[in-house]
Design a protein around this motif. Structure first.
Motif, PDB file in Angstrom:
ATOM      1  N   TYR A  23       4.482  -4.131   1.469  1.00 48.57           N
ATOM      2  CA  TYR A  23       3.217  -3.564   0.999  1.00 48.57           C
ATOM      3  C   TYR A  23       2.414  -4.616   0.243  1.00 48.57           C
ATOM      4  CZ  TYR A  23       0.075   0.151  -0.586  1.00 48.57           C
ATOM      5  OH  TYR A  23      -1.022   0.950  -0.810  1.00 48.57           O
ATOM      6  N   GLY A  24       3.071  -5.330  -0.661  1.00 50.51           N
ATOM      7  CA  GLY A  24       2.391  -6.387  -1.401  1.00 50.51           C
ATOM      8  C   GLY A  24       1.929  -7.510  -0.487  1.00 50.51           C
ATOM      9  N   PHE A  25       2.751  -7.824   0.517  1.00 46.54           N
ATOM     10  CA  PHE A  25       2.372  -8.872   1.474  1.00 46.54           C
ATOM     11  C   PHE A  25       1.105  -8.507   2.225  1.00 46.54           C
ATOM     12  CE2 PHE A  25       2.514 -10.069   5.996  1.00 46.54           C
ATOM     13  CZ  PHE A  25       2.361 -11.441   5.878  1.00 46.54           C
ATOM     14  N   PHE A  26       1.013  -7.250   2.668  1.00 42.81           N
ATOM     15  CA  PHE A  26      -0.177  -6.845   3.420  1.00 42.81           C
ATOM     16  C   PHE A  26      -1.414  -6.778   2.526  1.00 42.81           C
ATOM     17  CE2 PHE A  26       2.952  -5.177   6.565  1.00 42.81           C
ATOM     18  CZ  PHE A  26       2.484  -5.891   7.656  1.00 42.81           C
ATOM     19  N   ILE A  27      -1.251  -6.430   1.258  1.00 41.55           N
ATOM     20  CA  ILE A  27      -2.379  -6.499   0.325  1.00 41.55           C
ATOM     21  C   ILE A  27      -2.848  -7.948   0.186  1.00 41.55           C
ATOM     22  CG2 ILE A  27      -3.064  -6.229  -2.087  1.00 41.55           C
ATOM     23  CD1 ILE A  27      -1.285  -3.793  -2.263  1.00 41.55           C
ATOM     24  N   PHE A  28      -1.888  -8.851   0.031  1.00 46.94           N
ATOM     25  CA  PHE A  28      -2.190 -10.289  -0.074  1.00 46.94           C
ATOM     26  C   PHE A  28      -2.936 -10.772   1.170  1.00 46.94           C
ATOM     27  CE2 PHE A  28      -0.992 -14.708   0.757  1.00 46.94           C
ATOM     28  CZ  PHE A  28      -1.292 -15.328  -0.451  1.00 46.94           C
ATOM     29  N   LEU A  29      -2.426 -10.393   2.348  1.00 45.09           N
ATOM     30  CA  LEU A  29      -3.047 -10.814   3.604  1.00 45.09           C
ATOM     31  C   LEU A  29      -4.456 -10.246   3.733  1.00 45.09           C
ATOM     32  CD1 LEU A  29      -2.757 -12.180   6.389  1.00 45.09           C
ATOM     33  CD2 LEU A  29      -1.786 -10.035   7.243  1.00 45.09           C
ATOM     34  N   ALA A  30      -4.620  -8.965   3.417  1.00 45.81           N
ATOM     35  CA  ALA A  30      -5.934  -8.326   3.522  1.00 45.81           C
ATOM     36  C   ALA A  30      -6.930  -8.977   2.579  1.00 45.81           C
ATOM     37  CB  ALA A  30      -5.812  -6.833   3.216  1.00 45.81           C
ATOM     38  N   PHE A  31      -6.478  -9.300   1.372  1.00 49.14           N
ATOM     39  CA  PHE A  31      -7.378  -9.925   0.394  1.00 49.14           C
ATOM     40  C   PHE A  31      -7.898 -11.265   0.897  1.00 49.14           C
ATOM     41  CE2 PHE A  31      -7.994 -13.024  -3.003  1.00 49.14           C
ATOM     42  CZ  PHE A  31      -8.997 -12.411  -3.742  1.00 49.14           C
ATOM     43  N   TRP A  32      -7.010 -12.117   1.358  1.00 48.12           N
ATOM     44  CA  TRP A  32      -7.449 -13.454   1.737  1.00 48.12           C
ATOM     45  C   TRP A  32      -8.250 -13.466   3.032  1.00 48.12           C
ATOM     46  CZ3 TRP A  32      -8.028 -17.109  -1.513  1.00 48.12           C
ATOM     47  CH2 TRP A  32      -7.223 -17.162  -2.655  1.00 48.12           C
ATOM     48  N   LEU A  33      -7.897 -12.623   3.986  1.00 47.84           N
ATOM     49  CA  LEU A  33      -8.721 -12.531   5.190  1.00 47.84           C
ATOM     50  C   LEU A  33     -10.115 -11.999   4.839  1.00 47.84           C
ATOM     51  CD1 LEU A  33      -6.232 -11.198   7.904  1.00 47.84           C
ATOM     52  CD2 LEU A  33      -7.151 -13.513   7.640  1.00 47.84           C
ATOM     53  N   GLY A  34     -10.157 -10.962   3.988  1.00 45.12           N
ATOM     54  CA  GLY A  34     -11.439 -10.433   3.545  1.00 45.12           C
ATOM     55  C   GLY A  34     -12.226 -11.448   2.748  1.00 45.12           C
ATOM     56  N   PHE A  60     -12.274  -7.151  -6.544  1.00 46.00           N
ATOM     57  CA  PHE A  60     -10.881  -6.863  -6.192  1.00 46.00           C
ATOM     58  C   PHE A  60     -10.160  -6.185  -7.360  1.00 46.00           C
ATOM     59  CE2 PHE A  60      -6.386  -8.171  -6.193  1.00 46.00           C
ATOM     60  CZ  PHE A  60      -5.978  -7.608  -4.993  1.00 46.00           C
ATOM     61  N   ILE A  61     -10.376  -6.678  -8.569  1.00 46.44           N
ATOM     62  CA  ILE A  61      -9.720  -6.103  -9.748  1.00 46.44           C
ATOM     63  C   ILE A  61     -10.136  -4.641  -9.937  1.00 46.44           C
ATOM     64  CG2 ILE A  61      -9.504  -6.207 -12.250  1.00 46.44           C
ATOM     65  CD1 ILE A  61      -7.975  -8.393 -10.768  1.00 46.44           C
ATOM     66  N   PHE A  62     -11.438  -4.381  -9.899  1.00 47.07           N
ATOM     67  CA  PHE A  62     -11.922  -3.016 -10.121  1.00 47.07           C
ATOM     68  C   PHE A  62     -11.501  -2.088  -8.981  1.00 47.07           C
ATOM     69  CE2 PHE A  62     -14.533  -4.986 -13.328  1.00 47.07           C
ATOM     70  CZ  PHE A  62     -14.703  -3.981 -14.276  1.00 47.07           C
ATOM     71  N   SER A  63     -11.519  -2.587  -7.759  1.00 48.04           N
ATOM     72  CA  SER A  63     -11.104  -1.759  -6.622  1.00 48.04           C
ATOM     73  C   SER A  63      -9.625  -1.428  -6.697  1.00 48.04           C
ATOM     74  CB  SER A  63     -11.411  -2.483  -5.303  1.00 48.04           C
ATOM     75  OG  SER A  63     -12.803  -2.684  -5.150  1.00 48.04           O
ATOM     76  N   LEU A  64      -8.821  -2.388  -7.128  1.00 47.35           N
ATOM     77  CA  LEU A  64      -7.388  -2.154  -7.269  1.00 47.35           C
ATOM     78  C   LEU A  64      -7.114  -1.099  -8.349  1.00 47.35           C
ATOM     79  CD1 LEU A  64      -4.628  -3.127  -6.202  1.00 47.35           C
ATOM     80  CD2 LEU A  64      -4.602  -4.790  -8.077  1.00 47.35           C
ATOM     81  N   TRP A  90       2.521  -2.714  -6.108  1.00 45.75           N
ATOM     82  CA  TRP A  90       2.988  -3.460  -4.943  1.00 45.75           C
ATOM     83  C   TRP A  90       4.065  -2.703  -4.173  1.00 45.75           C
ATOM     84  CZ3 TRP A  90       3.488  -4.925 -10.036  1.00 45.75           C
ATOM     85  CH2 TRP A  90       4.762  -4.781 -10.605  1.00 45.75           C
ATOM     86  N   GLN A  91       4.615  -1.645  -4.783  1.00 43.64           N
ATOM     87  CA  GLN A  91       5.616  -0.843  -4.094  1.00 43.64           C
ATOM     88  C   GLN A  91       4.976   0.301  -3.294  1.00 43.64           C
ATOM     89  OE1 GLN A  91       8.741   0.452  -6.730  1.00 43.64           O
ATOM     90  NE2 GLN A  91       9.048  -1.575  -7.589  1.00 43.64           N
ATOM     91  N   GLY A  92       3.665   0.399  -3.329  1.00 42.07           N
ATOM     92  CA  GLY A  92       2.973   1.458  -2.607  1.00 42.07           C
ATOM     93  C   GLY A  92       2.221   2.355  -3.559  1.00 42.07           C
ATOM     94  N   GLY A  93       1.261   3.085  -3.004  1.00 45.07           N
ATOM     95  CA  GLY A  93       0.525   4.032  -3.822  1.00 45.07           C
ATOM     96  C   GLY A  93      -0.858   3.559  -4.220  1.00 45.07           C
ATOM     97  N   LEU A  94      -1.718   3.331  -3.230  1.00 44.85           N
ATOM     98  CA  LEU A  94      -3.113   2.986  -3.486  1.00 44.85           C
ATOM     99  C   LEU A  94      -3.994   3.942  -2.699  1.00 44.85           C
ATOM    100  CD1 LEU A  94      -3.034  -0.931  -3.252  1.00 44.85           C
ATOM    101  CD2 LEU A  94      -2.972   0.474  -5.308  1.00 44.85           C
ATOM    102  N   ILE A 135      -5.235  -3.417   7.828  1.00 44.75           N
ATOM    103  CA  ILE A 135      -4.060  -4.236   7.540  1.00 44.75           C
ATOM    104  C   ILE A 135      -3.111  -3.535   6.570  1.00 44.75           C
ATOM    105  CG2 ILE A 135      -3.281  -6.381   6.452  1.00 44.75           C
ATOM    106  CD1 ILE A 135      -5.876  -7.673   7.512  1.00 44.75           C
ATOM    107  N   ILE A 136      -3.656  -3.007   5.473  1.00 48.46           N
ATOM    108  CA  ILE A 136      -2.815  -2.431   4.418  1.00 48.46           C
ATOM    109  C   ILE A 136      -2.068  -1.191   4.903  1.00 48.46           C
ATOM    110  CG2 ILE A 136      -2.895  -1.309   2.150  1.00 48.46           C
ATOM    111  CD1 ILE A 136      -5.150  -3.236   1.415  1.00 48.46           C
ATOM    112  N   ARG A 137      -2.619  -0.465   5.857  1.00 48.43           N
ATOM    113  CA  ARG A 137      -1.916   0.710   6.375  1.00 48.43           C
ATOM    114  C   ARG A 137      -0.543   0.346   6.954  1.00 48.43           C
ATOM    115  NH1 ARG A 137      -3.332   4.312   3.280  1.00 48.43           N
ATOM    116  NH2 ARG A 137      -5.184   5.553   3.713  1.00 48.43           N
ATOM    117  N   TRP A 138      -0.365  -0.898   7.371  1.00 46.64           N
ATOM    118  CA  TRP A 138       0.959  -1.302   7.864  1.00 46.64           C
ATOM    119  C   TRP A 138       1.953  -1.424   6.719  1.00 46.64           C
ATOM    120  CZ3 TRP A 138       2.711  -1.308  12.715  1.00 46.64           C
ATOM    121  CH2 TRP A 138       1.762  -1.133  13.722  1.00 46.64           C
ATOM    122  N   GLY A 139       1.459  -1.643   5.518  1.00 44.74           N
ATOM    123  CA  GLY A 139       2.340  -1.564   4.363  1.00 44.74           C
ATOM    124  C   GLY A 139       2.859  -0.160   4.166  1.00 44.74           C
TER     125      GLY A 139
END
Length: 270
Positions: A23-34, A60-64, A90-94, A135-139
């Motif tokens: 989940y954290g990996f996909f957030i990381f990937l989505a952030f940098w691609l975006g 990103f901070i406010f959206s998170l 990072w364990q899920g729940g956004l 991307i994040i949905r795969w998390g």
């Protein structure tokens, strides 16, 4: 089908005491691609890179924060008993709606303070939002969450017993709503990329995203089985979807549809 027999593990990698979650990996990937996508679009619109880099960080901070707050509110009984886990995003729940609402509010106040065109900023980030959701949905898949009603169709995923919601323990396979939403948002992303390059109406890219996604979420909520507050026989997610659709349609689209795109960057720097 591969999904039929594979039970995903939420942990991507363990290095000593360090645990990296999918989940954290996909957030990381989505952030940098975006991030790089938005920089590219901003460059095409003549907005300075330094402005966008600073803006992306705070957005990103406010959206998170908004995404996590939305999820915590829906699961308040659990987090009331486990308050420290509020921080373990990072364990899920956004909640996507929470991210959208807080992101919109941040851009609104930012544009007011620094005299940017709000619609331009919303357009600029909309493709990255759609791509990020895809991307994040795969998390969610690796966390075995965001699944729907039990099914025996070819498009099904197994859910381990400990991750099955109460009342559904006897079922093995469920609808992969994460996958449906991911594919939908991928197509929306492709549409928005074409839209932002061709449209002459400032704000139309953002409005397309908001209307498409809120409509999609309203209907797919009928298939979701995770507990949510029920208001007027509708799930909380459906109420939010309706409010977003109505607000954006009447407060946004009806306002800008006849207005030509103005200057995209009224100041070169704050």
């Amino acid at each position: 089908m591969f999904f039929h027999s594979y039970l995903p593990n939420p942990v991507l990698l363990r290095i000593g005491s360090l645990t990296i979650y999918w989940y954290g990996f996909f957030i990381f990937l989505a952030f940098w691609l975006g991030f790089f996508l938005t920089l590219k679009l901003a460059e095409e619109k003549g907005i300075k890179k330094e402005i966008i880099i600073n803006l992306i960080f705070w957005l990103f901070i406010f959206s998170l924060i908004g995404a996590r707050l939305y999820h915590v509110i829906l699961e308040i009984n659990y987090y009331w008993q486990n308050p420290l886990e509020i921080l373990f995003f990072w364990q899920g729940g956004l909640g996507i709606f929470g991210a959208m609402i807080f992101g919109f509010l941040f851009l609104y106040f930012y544009s007011r303070k620094y005299h940017f065109n709000l619609w331009t900023l919303l357009d600029l980030f909309s493709p990255a939002v759609a791509l990020g959701i895809a991307i994040i949905r795969w998390g969610n898949y690796f966390n075995q969450e965001i699944y729907g009603l039990p099914t025996d169709s070819f498009l099904r995923i197994p859910i381990s017993l400990e991750n099955r919601l109460p009342g559904f323990e006897r079922y093995d396979f469920f609808q992969p709503l994460f996958f449906i939403e991911s594919i939908f948002c991928l197509f929306v992303f492709l549409f928005l990329i074409l839209r932002i390059k061709k449209s002459q109406i400032s704000g139309s890219t953002f409005i397309s995203l908001a209307l498409f996604y809120s409509t999609f979420r309203f209907f797919i909520e009928f298939l979701r089985i995770d507990p949510q507050p029920i208001i007027f026989d509708l799930r909380f997610g459906q109420i939010i979807s309706l409010l977003i659709f109505i607000t954006v349609f009447f407060g946004g689209w009806m306002t800008i549809k006849k207005r030509a795109r103005p200057d995209l960057n009224r100041r070169s720097s704050p």
